[in-house]
Each structure stands twice: as structure tokens, then as C-alpha cells.
Design a protein around this motif. Sequence first.
Motif, PDB file in Angstrom:
ATOM      1  N   UNK A  91     -30.100  22.441 -19.332  1.00  0.00           N
ATOM      2  CA  UNK A  91     -29.871  22.823 -20.724  1.00  0.00           C
ATOM      3  C   UNK A  91     -29.804  24.341 -20.825  1.00  0.00           C
ATOM      4  N   UNK A  92     -29.374  24.821 -21.966  1.00  0.00           N
ATOM      5  CA  UNK A  92     -29.420  26.250 -22.280  1.00  0.00           C
ATOM      6  C   UNK A  92     -30.449  26.428 -23.374  1.00  0.00           C
ATOM      7  N   UNK A  93     -31.414  27.314 -23.121  1.00  0.00           N
ATOM      8  CA  UNK A  93     -32.499  27.540 -24.060  1.00  0.00           C
ATOM      9  C   UNK A  93     -33.044  28.946 -23.844  1.00  0.00           C
ATOM     10  N   UNK A  94     -33.306  29.672 -24.912  1.00  0.00           N
ATOM     11  CA  UNK A  94     -33.867  31.021 -24.828  1.00  0.00           C
ATOM     12  C   UNK A  94     -33.027  31.933 -23.939  1.00  0.00           C
ATOM     13  N   UNK A  95     -31.718  31.867 -24.130  1.00  0.00           N
ATOM     14  CA  UNK A  95     -30.786  32.716 -23.389  1.00  0.00           C
ATOM     15  C   UNK A  95     -30.874  32.498 -21.878  1.00  0.00           C
ATOM     16  N   UNK A  96     -31.210  31.279 -21.456  1.00  0.00           N
ATOM     17  CA  UNK A  96     -31.304  30.965 -20.030  1.00  0.00           C
ATOM     18  C   UNK A  96     -30.813  29.543 -19.762  1.00  0.00           C
ATOM     19  N   UNK A  97     -30.232  29.343 -18.593  1.00  0.00           N
ATOM     20  CA  UNK A  97     -29.869  28.014 -18.115  1.00  0.00           C
ATOM     21  C   UNK A  97     -31.058  27.469 -17.347  1.00  0.00           C
ATOM     22  N   UNK A  98     -31.542  26.296 -17.740  1.00  0.00           N
ATOM     23  CA  UNK A  98     -32.753  25.746 -17.136  1.00  0.00           C
ATOM     24  C   UNK A  98     -32.647  24.242 -16.946  1.00  0.00           C
ATOM     25  N   UNK A  99     -33.518  23.736 -16.097  1.00  0.00           N
ATOM     26  CA  UNK A  99     -33.752  22.297 -15.929  1.00  0.00           C
ATOM     27  C   UNK A  99     -35.184  22.093 -16.389  1.00  0.00           C
ATOM     28  N   UNK A 100     -35.400  21.243 -17.415  1.00  0.00           N
ATOM     29  CA  UNK A 100     -36.750  21.167 -17.966  1.00  0.00           C
ATOM     30  C   UNK A 100     -37.145  19.780 -18.416  1.00  0.00           C
ATOM     31  N   UNK A 101     -38.452  19.619 -18.487  1.00  0.00           N
ATOM     32  CA  UNK A 101     -39.083  18.426 -19.030  1.00  0.00           C
ATOM     33  C   UNK A 101     -40.116  18.869 -20.056  1.00  0.00           C
ATOM     34  N   UNK A 102     -40.322  18.039 -21.078  1.00  0.00           N
ATOM     35  CA  UNK A 102     -41.279  18.335 -22.149  1.00  0.00           C
ATOM     36  C   UNK A 102     -42.363  17.279 -22.193  1.00  0.00           C
ATOM     37  N   UNK A 103     -43.579  17.708 -22.495  1.00  0.00           N
ATOM     38  CA  UNK A 103     -44.671  16.791 -22.741  1.00  0.00           C
ATOM     39  C   UNK A 103     -45.590  17.418 -23.775  1.00  0.00           C
ATOM     40  N   UNK A 104     -46.549  16.655 -24.226  1.00  0.00           N
ATOM     41  CA  UNK A 104     -47.459  17.134 -25.258  1.00  0.00           C
ATOM     42  C   UNK A 104     -48.883  16.875 -24.816  1.00  0.00           C
ATOM     43  N   UNK A 105     -49.740  17.898 -24.937  1.00  0.00           N
ATOM     44  CA  UNK A 105     -51.131  17.712 -24.518  1.00  0.00           C
ATOM     45  C   UNK A 105     -51.903  16.960 -25.609  1.00  0.00           C
ATOM     46  N   UNK A 106     -53.119  16.509 -25.317  1.00  0.00           N
ATOM     47  CA  UNK A 106     -53.882  15.730 -26.300  1.00  0.00           C
ATOM     48  C   UNK A 106     -54.132  16.463 -27.623  1.00  0.00           C
ATOM     49  N   UNK A 107     -54.065  17.800 -27.623  1.00  0.00           N
ATOM     50  CA  UNK A 107     -54.253  18.563 -28.862  1.00  0.00           C
ATOM     51  C   UNK A 107     -52.951  18.717 -29.641  1.00  0.00           C
ATOM     52  N   UNK A 108     -51.845  18.186 -29.095  1.00  0.00           N
ATOM     53  CA  UNK A 108     -50.562  18.261 -29.785  1.00  0.00           C
ATOM     54  C   UNK A 108     -49.730  19.481 -29.438  1.00  0.00           C
ATOM     55  N   UNK A 109     -50.133  20.257 -28.429  1.00  0.00           N
ATOM     56  CA  UNK A 109     -49.371  21.445 -28.032  1.00  0.00           C
ATOM     57  C   UNK A 109     -48.242  21.023 -27.093  1.00  0.00           C
ATOM     58  N   UNK A 110     -47.031  21.467 -27.417  1.00  0.00           N
ATOM     59  CA  UNK A 110     -45.876  21.179 -26.566  1.00  0.00           C
ATOM     60  C   UNK A 110     -45.956  22.013 -25.296  1.00  0.00           C
ATOM     61  N   UNK A 111     -45.679  21.374 -24.148  1.00  0.00           N
ATOM     62  CA  UNK A 111     -45.625  22.025 -22.843  1.00  0.00           C
ATOM     63  C   UNK A 111     -44.264  21.728 -22.230  1.00  0.00           C
ATOM     64  N   UNK A 112     -43.728  22.702 -21.526  1.00  0.00           N
ATOM     65  CA  UNK A 112     -42.513  22.473 -20.753  1.00  0.00           C
ATOM     66  C   UNK A 112     -42.765  22.807 -19.295  1.00  0.00           C
ATOM     67  N   UNK A 113     -42.166  22.025 -18.428  1.00  0.00           N
ATOM     68  CA  UNK A 113     -42.135  22.319 -17.000  1.00  0.00           C
ATOM     69  C   UNK A 113     -40.664  22.556 -16.707  1.00  0.00           C
ATOM     70  N   UNK A 114     -40.345  23.723 -16.114  1.00  0.00           N
ATOM     71  CA  UNK A 114     -38.932  24.055 -15.988  1.00  0.00           C
ATOM     72  C   UNK A 114     -38.640  25.032 -14.860  1.00  0.00           C
ATOM     73  N   UNK A 115     -37.358  25.007 -14.463  1.00  0.00           N
ATOM     74  CA  UNK A 115     -36.815  25.956 -13.499  1.00  0.00           C
ATOM     75  C   UNK A 115     -35.659  26.679 -14.175  1.00  0.00           C
TER      76      UNK A 115
END
Length: 160
Positions: A91-115
Motif C-alpha cells: 500500500x501507499x501510506x504516509x508518503x511511503x510504499x509499504x507492506x503492512x498488517x494492522x492489529x489492535x491491542x487490548x486497550x484499543x490502540x492500533x498497531x501496524x507491523x510493516x516494511x
Amino acid sequence: MKRMHIHVGVDEIAESVTFYSALFGAQPSKVMSDYAKWMLDDPKVNFAISTRSNKTGIDHLGIQVEDESELDEIRDRIRQTDIAMVDEGETVCCYAESDKSWLQDPAGIAWEAYQTMGDAQLFSDKTTSEKSACCTPVSIPVVATDNGTCEPSDNNSGCC
């Protein structure tokens, strides 16, 4: 090697760039009219700010990896624990081309793991509202698939 990512929503870029540059003792590696990013080695963090967030303060957190094998390792670890994850892919996000996955921690904070694979001239390749920080889902609506992964859903349950 992995790098911690923090994305903070701000009201004004120039004022925030001045503040964080003084705090970090470094100028940003990228500055746009609505976005700035510092790639720091001490501490090892990718710290970004933007005016596109739905709120001021922490928008989301993440782990940035240098190669595909590190991203696969994180994804495999998450899948083994049955934590809901959305594999966004390239995807393209934040002016960068990336490969990413999204998850949410138990407190509801979004986390991304990406290259990150390269720079982009667009903030995002998705049609989003003007106030949308870095393609972050407000919540992560997902459903379980037969292969144990999660995919986007029309509901807002945020879990498999």
C-alpha cells in the motif's frame, strides 16, 4: 533489525517540527505540509507526526522491519496467538510504499507491523477523508477466515 514506530496527531506541523527537533536533537528526515518523520538511531525509533489524525496525541504505534522475513516472523507469531490481524499488503501510506498488517491491542490502540519499500509522492493510495492519519483504521473490523487469518468486515466488532 526492527525499529519502534510512533505516530502522533498534531494541530500544526511547523510548531511541532520545532519542538520535536529540539527534543530529539535532530531535524526530520522527511517534511511535507501535513506530515514529518524522524528516523532516529538513539533511541531506535521512526517518529512521525501529521495533521491528518482524528485526534491529537498518539494515533498509532508500530514495528517497522527491514526485510520481508522479519515481517513474516511477526505475522506468524500473531497468527499463532489467534489475535485479530488485517493483512493490508502492499500500500501507499504516509508518503511511503509499504507492506503492512494492522492489529489492535487490548486497550484499543492500533498497531501496524510493516516494511517500507520506498518513498511515494502521495500521502495515501486510498480514498480517505482529509482527517485520516496514515491509513489507520478507527477500529479493526475483521472476521475469521478458514485459514486462520482475519479479513476486513462490514461490522465494527474489531475481533475474530
